[in-house]
Design a protein around this motif. Sequence first.
Motif, PDB file in Angstrom:
ATOM      1  N   ASN A   1       0.805  -1.230   0.000  1.00 46.78           N
ATOM      2  CA  ASN A   1       0.000   0.000   0.000  1.00 46.78           C
ATOM      3  C   ASN A   1       0.835   1.274   0.000  1.00 46.78           C
ATOM      4  N   THR A   2       2.157   1.166   0.070  1.00 47.43           N
ATOM      5  CA  THR A   2       2.993   2.367   0.042  1.00 47.43           C
ATOM      6  C   THR A   2       2.782   3.112  -1.268  1.00 47.43           C
ATOM      7  N   THR A   3       2.572   4.422  -1.178  1.00 47.36           N
ATOM      8  CA  THR A   3       2.291   5.213  -2.384  1.00 47.36           C
ATOM      9  C   THR A   3       3.469   6.120  -2.746  1.00 47.36           C
TER      10      THR A   3
ATOM     11  N   ASN B   1       0.264   3.363  -5.770  1.00 45.85           N
ATOM     12  CA  ASN B   1       1.103   2.345  -5.159  1.00 45.85           C
ATOM     13  C   ASN B   1       1.828   1.569  -6.263  1.00 45.85           C
TER      14      ASN B   1
END
Length: 478
Positions: free
Chosen positions: A278-280, A289
């Motif tokens: 989920n890191t954007t 992401n």
Amino acid sequence: MGKGTKIISDLRSFFSKSENNKAIDSIMSVMDRIHIRPSQIGPVKKDNCKMSNWQILQLLMLFPFFSVKNASKFPNSALGKLFACEKDMFYRFMNDGSVNWRTILWSISSHLLRQIEKLSNASSKKPRCLILDDTDAPKRGKQTELIGRIYSHVVHKSILGFKCLTLLYTDGISQSFVDFSLHGEEGKNADKKQGLTKEERDARMSNDYSGKAAEERSKEYFMKKTDKAIEMVKMAILKGYRFDYLLMDSWFTNSKFVRLITSRHIPCHLLGMIKLGNTTYETRFGRLNASQIIKHLQKKGACKYNQTLRCTYCTIDVKYAGTTVRLFFCKRGRKGSWNGLLTTDLSLKFLTAYRTYSMRWSIEVAYHDCKTLLNMGKCQSRYFSAQIASFTLTMIQYNILSAVKRFESYETIGGLFDEAIGGTLEMSVVDRIWELVKEVVLEIAEIVSADAEELLSAIVEENPKFHKFYVLYNINAA
């Protein structure tokens, strides 16, 4: 034996320069060049103590090369025959929380690195790298200090033991450990902290390390590994280690490390695997992401095929942690899973990035060698300070082997270790033969009414083949 005994020099005088003893002689040569100030080890011993801390440390470093599994096996070993001392001396030293094992490891690692840079003629075309990783250290005894259950990603279940976080340096030819810390995990069950019941936790050994070197190590135990890893990298830079890339897997790659590397005043970069979670990231397509970025690049036809690695890949520069970083995504085959790499080096090409990151495998090889050859994590002491001592000794021993391998061009650490063991086994054989020789000489002396000592000296002086027995005899008598 007293404090004036020169352990390495005495050992080297026993081994000849023959090819049979080349490996162990090379190890002795490297160890003979290591010098540590007494203050770097711990409190200086009193004058009436039998051995100095440095002598004890040297003997502990020699254990695996002489097939000494632990301190209890020392008195009856070939090494114990040369340097007579009791096993309790080693136990007291390893259990002593005032011994600064981190300083010892830093000192020896830095010294060996300087020796490699000074004496090595080979220049590696590969980049210099620091590598961060962790490994399981399984244990059996639940009464060991600070012991608990950890989740093992190797066996995919909870096991009793420690997590060992390590920092390793490599220049593409040889590698060496520079720092480590032991960690535990609180666990998700409030009733069973660290996976143990209250009764099991209370039954563990407990020591007060206040004001001692081991206090720092015990405080690290519950630190987040990423936070401790950042401290390790900062310390490595402070100690003078210079590197081109900091390599890490997806468990460590995060915004803190990006900020750490981009804020350094020395030229260095981060290269780490990333999770497709989920890191954007800020991209020209918007804030996305990793999976969303891949879909956009596929639609734009930005994916390419690399013939050398036989994989599909794509590259994009994005904003992350307040700076511009480069992302690489690759997969093999149509049904293969995508993997991602992040780097702060915007000049890096995909093939070079892939090959550089593959250097991270050297730490896995180092773990394997340490566990199979040097008994890494096999210490049975219940003292946490002894666990720290054991891991430190293993890493020092590995660093010594790595340096010898570099100087002598051995193919593998394992091959070097086996050859060294073969050389030291000769000592055990010589020890037995010498006892027989002495018995025979005593019998002959009695028959011919001669002085046994004079007859013995005449035999060894006139016959060069008895030279090693003569040396061993003198050392044992000292």
